[in-house]
Structure formats: C-alpha cells, structure tokens
Design an enzyme around this catalytic site. Structure first.
Site, short mmCIF file in Angstrom:
data_model
loop_
_atom_site.label_atom_id
_atom_site.label_comp_id
_atom_site.label_asym_id
_atom_site.label_seq_id
_atom_site.Cartn_x
_atom_site.Cartn_y
_atom_site.Cartn_z
N ASP A 368 -24.53 -47.66 -26.06
CA ASP A 368 -24.71 -48.99 -26.64
C ASP A 368 -26.08 -49.55 -26.25
OD1 ASP A 368 -21.98 -48.29 -26.31
OD2 ASP A 368 -21.33 -50.36 -26.55
N GLU A 495 -15.93 -41.90 -33.17
CA GLU A 495 -14.91 -41.43 -32.23
C GLU A 495 -13.56 -41.12 -32.89
OE1 GLU A 495 -14.78 -43.99 -28.82
OE2 GLU A 495 -16.75 -43.30 -28.14
C1 BGC Z 1 -17.13 -47.05 -29.44
C2 BGC Z 1 -18.28 -46.41 -28.71
C3 BGC Z 1 -18.87 -47.40 -27.74
C4 BGC Z 1 -17.81 -47.96 -26.81
C5 BGC Z 1 -18.33 -49.05 -25.90
C6 BGC Z 1 -16.13 -47.59 -28.43
O1 BGC Z 1 -15.12 -48.25 -29.10
O2 BGC Z 1 -16.49 -46.14 -30.29
O3 BGC Z 1 -19.25 -45.98 -29.63
O4 BGC Z 1 -19.87 -46.80 -26.99
O5 BGC Z 1 -16.78 -48.52 -27.60
O6 BGC Z 1 -18.79 -50.13 -26.63
#
Ligand code: BGC
Length: 775
Positions: A368, A495
């Site tokens: 992020d 994800e």
């Molecule tokens: C996202 C990730 C992110 C993480 C922290 C997750 O829900 O899929 O891309 O790095 O949250 O914000």
C-alpha cells in the site's frame, strides 16, 4: 453490533469534521474519524472522561507506530519456510484520561442531560476541540471546553487543555488525571481485517513514578522485549488538595478545587511516550521528564501555534482544492490530513494500512505504501517520501535473510506484511506469494529518483535495494521452451486469484524492475565507479549479472489474448469459470467473508485492480484501445471488495473517456471512511484509499503521468465541478495546476523553470510567467 449501523453524517465543511450530538450508535466509528496522530503517536477519538455506553461501541486505543509485540505463529500443519513470527502494533497505556467530579457527582455525558455538544477535528489547526454544556442528575450545570493535539513537531508528545466552568453553583470540583496502563488489544475473531490473534496482556509493569504533577509507568513487552515509558505532567491552578492513588497499572492524581460559579478551572495535561525502539532503556524516563518539562514551560498555546505553522506549510504544498462538490472537498482534505497523521517520518517506521487509528491489519505495512501512498507524499512533501524509502533500506538485511529461506541464493525478498521487517503473513497464498512487493518498492525508488535527483539516496540506499531485489526475479523465473521468461506460482495484486503462472502485473513490473536495475548498474559504473565497486563487493555482484537482467526483461512473457485483445490476468484466468454475480446476494460481499478461498480462486472474479493497475503504473506501454478493452473486461469481473480498487478504476476510466464512471469510482474512494462505505472504518482508516483520492485527481482527472521523469498532463474537468487545483513537487519546483472549464493554468510557486507536456504539447514554464492552456 452490525457495522452497518456505524454511520454518521457531518456538515460539509471543507476544513473540518464536526459532530453536534453525542451518539452511542456512531461512537465507535467517530473514535476513528476523530483520531489524532503525528505519524508516531495515535490517539483514537475517545473522550478524556471515558465512556459508559453499550459494549461493542468503543475501542479505547492508543498506538505508537512501529511499537509492537511479537508472537510465534503456530501452524497445526507445518511446512518449511512459513512465516514464524507475527508482530502486531500494541494498544499502549491511555494517558489522556481526565475524570471530572462536581462534589460527589461524576461527569458522564450519558447520565444527566447534555444541553449542548459539539466536537470538531480541524485540519488547519490540528486541534480536536470539544465544547459542551451538561446538567448533572442533581441539577449542577457546567460547561466544558477542551482542546487536544498530538504534536507534529515533537514526535513523542501530546497535550490537552481542559476548561470547566460551573454555571449555576460554587463548590468542589475535582479533576482526576489518569494513566491507564491495564490495556489490551482487540481480538480479531473471524475477520482477518479487524485486529490481532493475540488475547490477554502484552505489557508487564516494570516501574511506576507518581508525584503531585507527574506520573509515569514503565512497562516491558513480554516477547519483543521492548521498554515503554508512558508519562504525563498535569498542571492545574488554584488547587486546594492533591491526592495520588494507584490501582495496579492505573494511576490517578486528583486535584480538588474550590470552584466559583462562572469562573473557569483549567487543567493542562502533557503526555508522552518513549520506547527502547528509539533510545536506550536507561534514558527513557529522563527523556520523558525533559520533554514534559519543556512542553509545560512553553504551554499549550505555544504548542498549538507551532502545530498551526506546521500545517500551514503542509497545506501550502499539499492542498487539493475541489470547487463544486463540498462532499468531495471535505473527503479530500480529511484524507490528506489523516495521511499526514499516519505517516512515519523517522526512517524507522512506515505507514500502516490503518495508520495509527485502529488495530485493523495489526499495524502492518504493505505494498500500500509504495504503490498507493508514496506518490502523494513524493509530489507533495518529498522529504517524507524519502523517510519511507529509508525504512525499506533499513529492512534490507532481513529481506536478504527471507530470500535465503525462500531458496534464493542471491538477492533480497521483502515481506508482504510486516512492522520491523520480518514476514508476518501467516497465509502465504495471499502473502509471501505476492512477490510483486519487490518490484513495487523498486518502482517507488524509480519515481523518487526521477522526481528528486536525490543522488545521495541512490548511492547510499536505492541502488543496493533495486539491484538486490531485482536478483530475485532471476532466481524465481525461467525461460520456457519458447524462450519466454516466465514467473510461476505467484500471486498478483488481486487477492481473489492466487498462486498462478505469469501474473501479468508481476511480469510487467518485474520487467520494469530488471531494466531499472540494469540501468542503475550501468549508470553507477559510468558515473560513480567507486560506489559501484563498493556495492558490487557488498552484495557479491558477479560479472554479467546486469546483462542477464536485460536479457530476461527483453524476453519477459507478457500474456496477451489475441481473440479478446486483452491482457489476461495470468495464464489460467480467462479459462476459469465465470463467477455467478447474478445469484450472489448483496450481503455476501465482501466475498472473502462468505466463501472459502478455494471457491473464490476457482472463478474469474477479482477483489481489486490487477491488470488495470498495470495500465496506470506502466502507462506508456499500452495503447488507449488496449486500456479501454482491459478496463471493460476487468470491470465486469471485479467486486472492489478491497478498498484499494475503486481509485485505480476511476483513474483508468478517466483516461479512456468514461467520465461518469470515473466520477462514481472517485466518489467511492474519496469518502470511503467518512461515509464508512466498507463498513469497517471503526477498526481504522484506509490509508491506501485515502491516498488513492489524491491519485484520482492528479492521475485521474488531470491525467498526470511521470514517465521516465517526464511530466505529462491531460486534464479534464468533471462536469460537477467548477474548478480544481493541486500542486506537484518535482525536482526543485513546486508547480500549481489549476483546471477550469476549457482552460488549465500552470504556475510555478517555487523553482526557476520546468518543462512538461499538456495534452501532448510541450510547455516551458518559468517563474512569474504562468501559462494558460485553453482548448
Ligand atoms: C488488499 C491488499 C492490501 C491489504 C492492506 C487487502 O484487502 O487485498 O492489496 O495490501 O488489504 O490494505
């Protein structure tokens, strides 16, 4: 309590959020929104007097960025190389407590009658102000007016000025200044986004000091072994009687005052936190005392004035003005302000997914930072961006260690989520498998070097990180039978798809990374051979490595589907079964809380931007038609269950001319926390989405891209707005961009000259000669 019930509507003020009722239904959420922080200390917006509302409507949290407890991760079914230790940000003692007694009645806004109430978080003064009038059950009327700040200039300090005026009586008023050290973290339950898996206490008492105006607790973390000193100095004038009390790790100092009707009693409290992550244990108490003594002698007003000066400078660089949509303007400023409150700027800390406002994601730092948050700081306050990169340099030794655990003989692999540099992700398919973190870090270093020409960082930190991290692609990938360089068994940004071959984003970013590493190696050899020798020796760089990087980059497999004319997310994505969106009830979103990961992985369904993100980051490598087709395809299969998604879709929608969609996605991002649209802001703000709002304006509506250091704009004005304006720091220049109906004005606020392009045409801007480009 269902999180949907946490909603709050604030008046649309561009520079503050204001609540005018004390509402237990929105209290949990308000604690996050009204949180104060300075990138180190984070105080949730709980009230000084505590809270007697229903269970589950409050989290009295105080956090220190980067201060953590660690715990072993136990896997019932073990495997080699899994992350072994979790680190989580601790809830530390609450030192802001002030209890108020009127004779024998304790002030509690939920008892008696709250005659008036207002609380304001002001983005220009940095103060949290509260004013209220209250009538006790026995009829005593008082007004309370308080101001709270967490100093932007003294990392360890916060301060509260607390005024009480008896309105219809004279009599005893007792103010009790407290430190509550008996705190613990929230337990996560079934939602991985909420808190930590630990239960029970993590801090053990080491020492206590209590004097009439000073109190302090020293505590040690059980596993990580850090010492923490929490201390407070309380100044009250006209005190008749002082009493000290203690219950375990709960300290009280009571000040009894013979108050006179309509005369204000003032208590000023200064609090501070020092830990052995920053200083030797033996110094912590002395440092706390010295900091409090200085604060108390300068006084609250001086601290407040300093705070305002700091913020004036911040806004001069960072302000994004949006005219025509008050809700968005408020959302923008709120987000920018919270980013400043969240970002670590000591080179030892970073910015966590929830800042210092809550325990969601355990205070971990993710990609992020580099891909979402970094651009905002880079182009607004580059000195803060540098601190974020210094943090990554400090993590290089542990990233090397992790690479060895992952069977890479050379190079460094950064952790997917961490505080102090070790991999903390216990779920490797959506953790360690996201190797793109290495390329994300390299990408941000590239942006940084191009935007600042900071050779010192390049030579002493950046070059080493970029080369070491690039080596991982050589250990990870291989040439297939057709000579294509392939990267298998990784997870891209999305994800809802895991452990795939040739994730487009990963391969495209790895190609960029390898080319960048090779160009750095070549530049160093040319311009700073002694630095090249030093780094090459330190990392045992072998002859020919940079040629291998170039070769792999040139042959990188970048999947393309000729029939659909789109970039497949990975080798298998387009052949998966489509997700049945029509039969998925609204309450089953986010999917991650309702379906086993395997069910999700088997389908063509995305949590967030993946290919679409590559379209932004590697913008010049795609035609506009490519971008449109990719956008159309992935929009149809993306749930935006991650708060990192909408801003990217907004930017690409803008670029391909889908202006209504761009606006709608932007709206979702800009007020995501203020309107609690993801239903979990009470566990902390979403820092990546907050910075995505800045990107939505700069990269989205203004079409800003920086390609190999070259700045470009292609502005459009959303029809809902009359104008917007923002600044870009590039090299020694501060450029102001103002977009109005039909025209864009570029003005240099700082620096002598800057060349860039506007709608494909070169503009050579000089100081004192703004340029107005009209269609
Ligand atoms: C996202 C990730 C992110 C993480 C922290 C997750 O829900 O899929 O891309 O790095 O949250 O914000």
């Amino acid at each position: 309590m269902s999180s949907d019930s946490f909603k709050h509507t604030y008046p649309l003020d561009p520079w503050c959020i204001r609540e005018t009722a004390f509402d237990t239904a929105s209290h949990f959420l308000d604690e996050t929104l009204f949180a104060l922080g300075n990138g180190y200390i984070g105080l949730r917006g709980t009230h000084e007097e505590g809270y007697s509302g229903p269970k589950g409507t409050s989290l009295d949290g105080t956090y220190l960025n980067g201060f953590y407890e660690s715990e072993s991760i136990h896997y019932p079914e073990n495997a080699y190389g899994l992350a072994r230790t979790n680190q989580f940000m601790l809830n530390v003692p609450n030192a802001k407590g002030i209890a108020l007694w009127l004779e024998d009645e304790r002030f509690d806004p939920l008892q008696g009658t709250l005659d008036s109430y207002e609380r304001v978080l002001d983005f220009r003064t940095g103060l949290l102000r509260r004013t209220l009038e209250w009538t006790s059950p026995q009829g005593r009327k008082i007004s309370i007016s308080s101001r709270r700040l967490v100093s932007f200039t003294e990392k360890h300090l916060f301060a509260i000025e607390y005024d009480v005026t008896p309105l219809n009586f004279s009599g005893a008023i007792t103010l009790v200044s407290t430190i509550n050290g008996a705190v613990k973290n929230l337990e996560a339950g079934d939602d991985p986004r909420v808190g930590s898996a630990i239960s029970g206490r993590s801090l053990v008492l080491a020492d206590i000091e209590q004097a009439p105006h000073f109190s302090a607790l020293a505590q040690r973390t059980v596993n990580s072994g850090f010492m923490l000193v929490t201390a407070a100095q309380t100044d009250v004038r006209g005190v008749a009687e002082v009493a000290l009390a203690r219950n375990g790790e709960y300290l009280e100092q009571s000040y009894r005052i013979a108050a006179i009707q309509n005369e204000t009693v003032r208590l000023t409290k200064y609090g501070c936190y020092f830990t052995s992550r920053d200083y030797p244990e033996s110094e912590l108490m002395a440092r706390a005392k010295a900091t409090l003594a200085i604060a108390s002698s300068s006084g609250f007003r001086a601290l407040a004035a300093e705070q305002e000066r700091y913020l004036a400078d911040f806004w001069r660089h960072a302000d994004v003005e949006i005219a025509g949509d008050d809700a968005l303007q408020q959302g923008m400023h709120f987000n920018q302000y919270h980013l400043l409150q969240s970002v670590g700027r000591d080179g030892k800390t970073n910015i966590s997914a929830k800042g210092v406002t809550g325990e969601g994601y355990e205070g971990h730092y993710f990609w992020d930072t580099e891909i979402y948050i970094f651009p905002f700081f880079l182009y607004s306050k580059p000195e803060i961006a540098r601190k974020l990169l210094e943090y990554r340099y400090a993590g290089l030794p542990l990233a090397r260690e992790r690479a060895r655990q992952m069977a890479h003989a050379k190079g460094a692999l950064y952790p997917w989520r961490t505080i102090a540099g070790v991999e903390c992700s216990a779920y490797y398919p959506a953790g360690t498998a996201q190797y793109h973190i290495n390329a994300d870090i390299a990408y941000s270093i590239k942006l940084y070097i191009e935007a600042t020409n900071d050779e010192e960082y390049l030579l002493n930190c950046g070059a080493e990180i970029v080369m070491e991290t690039a080596r991982i692609w050589m250990g990870l990938g291989h040439y297939d039978r057709q000579g294509r360089y392939c990267i298998n068994e990784v997870t891209g940004p999305d994800e809802y798809t895991a452990l795939v071959n040739n994730n487009y984003y990963t391969n495209a970013m790895a190609k960029m990374h390898l080319e960048f590493a090779a160009s750095i190696a070549e530049r160093l050899q040319r311009e700073w051979p002694e630095h090249f020798q030093r780094i090459a020796k330190a990392v045992m760089l072998e002859a020919g490595e940079s040629e291998q990087w170039r070769h792999a980059a040139a042959h990188m497999h970048l999947p393309y589907d000729a029939a659909l004319q789109i970039h497949p997310q990975d080798d298998s994505f387009l052949d998966k079964k489509a997700w049945d969106f029509a039969s998925t009830p609204k309450e089953n979103y986010p999917l991650l809380l309702h379906y086993h990961p395997l069910v999700i992985y088997r389908h063509q369904v995305c949590k967030q931007a993946d290919v679409v993100l590559a379209l932004l980051l590697l913008s010049d490598q795609f035609s506009l038609d490519d971008k449109r087709r990719d956008f159309d395809y992935y929009e149809a299969v993306t749930t935006h269950d991650s708060s990192l998604s909408s801003c990217i879709f907004s930017i690409i929608a803008s670029e391909v001319g889908y202006h209504d969609k761009a606006y709608a996605y932007f709206m979702e991002t800009a007020r995501l926390d203020l309107d609690n649209t993801h239903g979990n802001t009470h566990y902390g703000v979403h820092t990546a989405a907050m910075a995505g709002t800045w990107m939505g304006v700069a990269y989205g509506f203004a079409g800003m891209r920086v390609v190999d250091g070259d700045l470009r704009f292609a502005p459009v004005l959303p029809k809902q707005w009359t104008h917007y304006q923002f600044n870009v720091h590039l090299r020694d220049c501060l450029l102001q961009v103002r977009v109005e109906q039909g025209c864009t004005t570029y003005r240099l606020l700082q620096g002598a000259a800057l060349a860039f392009s506007h709608q494909g045409q070169r503009v050579a801007l000089t100081v004192n000669s703004p340029v107005k480009e009209c269609q």
